[in-house]
Design an enzyme around this catalytic site. Sequence first.
Site, PDB file in Angstrom:
ATOM      1  N   GLU A   1       0.848  -1.186   0.000  1.00  0.00           N
ATOM      2  CA  GLU A   1       0.000   0.000   0.000  1.00  0.00           C
ATOM      3  C   GLU A   1       0.885   1.236   0.000  1.00  0.00           C
ATOM      4  OE1 GLU A   1      -3.722   2.084   2.409  1.00  0.00           O
ATOM      5  OE2 GLU A   1      -2.840   0.248   3.207  1.00  0.00           O
TER       6      GLU A   1
ATOM      7  N   ALA B   1       1.762  -0.103  10.734  1.00  0.00           N
ATOM      8  CA  ALA B   1       1.372  -1.483  10.473  1.00  0.00           C
ATOM      9  C   ALA B   1       0.574  -1.509   9.178  1.00  0.00           C
ATOM     10  CB  ALA B   1       0.561  -2.058  11.625  1.00  0.00           C
TER      11      ALA B   1
ATOM     12  N   ASN C   1      -2.804  -6.215   5.598  1.00  0.00           N
ATOM     13  CA  ASN C   1      -2.874  -7.278   4.588  1.00  0.00           C
ATOM     14  C   ASN C   1      -3.743  -8.434   5.081  1.00  0.00           C
ATOM     15  OD1 ASN C   1      -0.400  -5.895   3.430  1.00  0.00           O
ATOM     16  ND2 ASN C   1       0.458  -6.809   5.270  1.00  0.00           N
TER      17      ASN C   1
ATOM     18  N   GLU D   1      -5.662  -2.477  12.800  1.00  0.00           N
ATOM     19  CA  GLU D   1      -5.394  -3.349  11.653  1.00  0.00           C
ATOM     20  C   GLU D   1      -6.379  -4.512  11.603  1.00  0.00           C
ATOM     21  OE1 GLU D   1      -3.560  -1.969   9.607  1.00  0.00           O
ATOM     22  OE2 GLU D   1      -2.629  -0.539  10.982  1.00  0.00           O
TER      23      GLU D   1
ATOM     24  N   HIS E   1      -9.687  -3.404  10.159  1.00  0.00           N
ATOM     25  CA  HIS E   1      -9.626  -3.239   8.704  1.00  0.00           C
ATOM     26  C   HIS E   1     -10.117  -4.488   7.966  1.00  0.00           C
ATOM     27  CE1 HIS E   1      -8.150   0.566   7.386  1.00  0.00           C
ATOM     28  NE2 HIS E   1      -7.013   0.530   8.042  1.00  0.00           N
TER      29      HIS E   1
END
Length: 854
Positions: free
Chosen positions: A119, A260, A263, A296, A299
């Site tokens: 990213e 962080a 993924n 994270e 997400h």
Amino acid sequence: MTQAQAKYLKDYTAPRFTITHLDLSFTLEGKETQVVAKSQVVRLDSTATCLILDGDEMKILSVKINGEDVSYKQGLTNLSIDTQLDEFQLEIVTQLDPEANLSLEGLYMSDGAYCTQCEAEGFRRITYFLDRPDVLAIYTVRIEADKTAFPYLLSNGNPIEKGSLDGDRHFAKWHDPFPKPAYLFALVAGDFDLLEDEFITRSNRAVKLQVFVDKGNLNKAHHAIASLKKSMAWDESRFNLEYDLDIYMIVAVDFFNMGAMENKGLNVFNTKYVLADTSSATDEDYHGIEAVVGHEYFHNWTGNRVTCRDWFQLSLKEGLTVFRDQEFSSDLGSRAVNRIHAIKVIKNQQFAEDSGPMSHPIRPESVIEMNNFYTVTVYNKGAEVIRMLHTLLGEQKFQAGMQLYFQRHDGQAVTCDDFVAAMQDASGVDLVQFKLWYSQSGTPVVTVEEDYDEVNACYRLTIKQTTPESAEQKDKQALHIPFDLELLSGQGESMLSAVIDVKQASQEFIFNDITEKPVPSLLQNFSAPVKLVFDYSIEQLVHLMRFASSEVARWEASVTLVSQSIWDNVANLQLNQAMHVDPRVVDAYRGVLLSPSLDLALVAEIFTLPSVSALIEQAESVELDALGTARDYVAEEIATACEDELVTRYRELAGVDNAAARALKNTCLFLLQKVSDEYQEYAEDQYVQAANMTDSLGALQALNGEASSVRTRLMADYESKWKSTPLVMDKWLTLHATCGDDKCLETLVALTDHESFSYSNPNRVRSLVGAFAAGNLIQFHDIEGKGYDFLTDAIIKLNKVNPQVAARIITPLIQFKKFDSSRQAMMKASLERILGLPDLSKDLYEKVSKALGL
């Protein structure tokens, strides 16, 4: 700068081709790593006859369609293939050199381990691909490497196969069943210590949890895995969202540009947000790890399962997920203190961004380098916009909007408009005007005037809003502002509490049956990211500090009260008059310190005076030397007047083992250093006796105002004790960077040659150079310009090594408009020096050119 071409949101076009499945095969061989990418390509536009793929810094070994070699045209950053086919398999074989990749984008090495960061646009450094977030594919990944050096071979999704190969090599195969854009791809190969656990979901599925850390750090991974389990349970209970894979992995690496990365199923983390034990990590570190692990993980749904259509929509996932991680921290800890921390980011950093050359809406209209828009505006102001939606709709309707959002868009790449539409449709609340928050830049200024009619028991507020012009937007429209307020009686009782809708440039609100003139608590809990202008008296602010129902409002009143005192003394200095602090200010602070009922962490926040950067954002222009002198004076006056109470509190809390108590204890210790040098003994004793890093660092921070033999001795001891632990030495570097001593900069120049510092590691750069420029403004803005030279020299070095980090630490240099003409001239000269670099990166060019008005 022929490459520095702006891209515009208005120019978005849907992809003409897409890729539905991608099989990746990695043969990890150091400088000659080979990648085989087999893409299932589908033509979406029947008129399209040329497939254009993104790619950068790779060697092409072969290109085939349906097994046959094809001709292609390789550009500087793309690969073009002519085709008439509607569907086909495209195979591209590339060769990479991860060891030479210092940008930390794509596939690179971190302390001997292979690692990726894709990213925003890093995947194009791995293979040629449609590297855009609206192309979602199902990935299958095979990784092959030396078994001894790289025993762990990790990628997204679930593991499906592994085995041994000739020559002491082995392979692992992974499959991710959920379509994802290329930016969510991850690969890690290395030798780690592994901490494992398990989480049972609400549907009774067992999810394997794994945290991989560098050898010898296993004991520091327990807090991260505990935070992950808390995050998973919270997302199920608060948002009704369950994890969807069989395994969830976190890998901590030391070389990482960000905090962080989310993924799918394989989060790559900066070690700063994983490793912690009480001897090496502070309470703040523990909180940061919990928040970032939560962020994270959250997400997985707000960013992965539903992703953004294009990078202009970045706040779709980031603003929403920051709101979610803030709520997570607030539900698990002190809601008031967590809210205060969020407000500080907006007032200290985001307001500065809004008034500077990089001002942009939370959904930008144009961009040169996408990495430059991972900003406090997109993230933190974006979260404030989501919070306003929550305020307007309430928890029940907000959650209904979230569920509709997922029902409509699971597995899709969508826009901010899609999110707001789901909220509007689920709640029935008209959000058309509210959407302006996404497209309008700048910080609104909300001016409030009051009038009380004693005869008719009527209280009237006139509220006006204006948003200053910005370079890219001249005409600003009235926004929909949820305005939270409380009216307090003279006895401190709540007469009225409400959230009113401010929608017009000027609007009048009338409140009846108000039997006495109230003290208004305005914009409670910072209900909108605006600057509030109201002529509060000292008496009113002291009243709010004592009686406001909201703890955040009490803190805000204290900030306004002490800020007024500081600015009054700036004026005194400019008029050559004696400085003084009103006794009512001191009494208000003493009352807070003596209160038996206030949360200790809240008391610590109230006694932490506004930073220099926060004060600068309160003014149109700044005489920096006078501001620094006045701030120090007010701090010393309050500390001296409250000396006995500070000592008493410090001694009371010395043996209390919780984060809130430590926060107040260390705040007291810091303030006592301003009273007398005799309290250096307190700091030294605390350092020597400390059983945790919070108290060790608290002692050093208390002594960091100026040079002293005690500070020198303790800093040397700290260095000796922790010199082999990079993350802990980062704190030592930051202490040097933020020291108030006049020889600070001389020390920093020498530290760039210290064994604990390296320009190739983002954590080291942020800890020394970044901390100095952003956190030591008095020294950074030294009138001789040496601070500007130091930062400029560092940025020039980083331009070649890691332009992304360079662009992030340049921010204090481009925000020059509030300073005197002499400082402005020197800052502009530094920017001109950077602009003149023959190999200037796009990251830096965008910021420097905008700052110079080019």
